[in-house]
Design an enzyme around this catalytic site. Sequence first.
Site, PDB file in Angstrom:
ATOM      1  N   SER A  95      13.394  35.772 -70.208  1.00  0.00           N
ATOM      2  CA  SER A  95      14.433  36.207 -69.276  1.00  0.00           C
ATOM      3  C   SER A  95      14.354  35.402 -67.996  1.00  0.00           C
ATOM      4  CB  SER A  95      14.249  37.691 -68.951  1.00  0.00           C
ATOM      5  OG  SER A  95      15.084  38.112 -67.897  1.00  0.00           O
ATOM      6  N   TYR A 149       9.434  45.112 -65.975  1.00  0.00           N
ATOM      7  CA  TYR A 149      10.238  44.230 -66.824  1.00  0.00           C
ATOM      8  C   TYR A 149       9.887  42.767 -66.548  1.00  0.00           C
ATOM      9  CZ  TYR A 149      14.360  42.122 -68.997  1.00  0.00           C
ATOM     10  OH  TYR A 149      15.196  41.367 -69.778  1.00  0.00           O
TER      11      TYR A 149
END
Length: 268
Positions: free
Chosen positions: A140, A153
């Site tokens: 990501s 995250y």
Amino acid sequence: MSTRKAIFITGGGSGIGRAIAEYFGGRGWFVGLGDIDAAGMQETQARIGNGFTFAHRFDVRDRVAWDTALDAFAMASGGRIDVLANNAGIPLGGTLDTNTTEEIERCLDINLKGVLFGAQAALPHLKKTAPGSCLLNTASAAGIYGTGGASVYSATKFGVRAVTEALDAEWAEYGINVRDLMPGFIDTPLIDKTPNQGSNESIRSRVLEGGLEITPPLAVAQAAWDAVHGDKLHTLVGKTAHRAAFASRWMPGRMRKMARASKRPLGN
């Protein structure tokens, strides 16, 4: 062994996983799907519609289930797995003090342990189709610079990036390529979820409020194809990812100020 190349994709029931499945399936690959969402996988199979698909319901947190899934897919595909797309993941936002123990452990287990377990299970299969086989991890833009409001995250996606770099070194002797995708905000069902249990505002709302772009899943699927067939270790997808990478490398002081000011998640 079959001559038709084969890819197994976790999180294949929706979003990025579905887009990758359709893209590779449309180019003649045998596509395997892994997900906890059986109905979603059936829909993905219907959308591909070429008859060369396979679906197996399992949880990426279960190491033994990984072996069962990949062995079954290899049998269905004619004895080969050319690519494992380690794509399954969940979002988690909110400041660290507001994240529950359950949320933290679930995010770590799915986003990071699931990737490690998948790599372990895939190795013997990828050795058989090497050289040129590939482990493709979905990282990501949140793995480029730690993101306020998404610490857990971000940690998982930095971890996925580290796994990619480490296995690129470990598996070079086998002729297995190891790659990852680093997307920004992608227009998938995940972006319509709330970032944590204590929030009633969707991730999409926060992205739009922050003036950031939302990238179509097709762009990630095209990037996945290029990553599998190219030589880039990390593939950035979307303007947010490219901006974060540029700023963190060339303007770290400005990046730090921007991160402090926004406290908004950068990841997919």
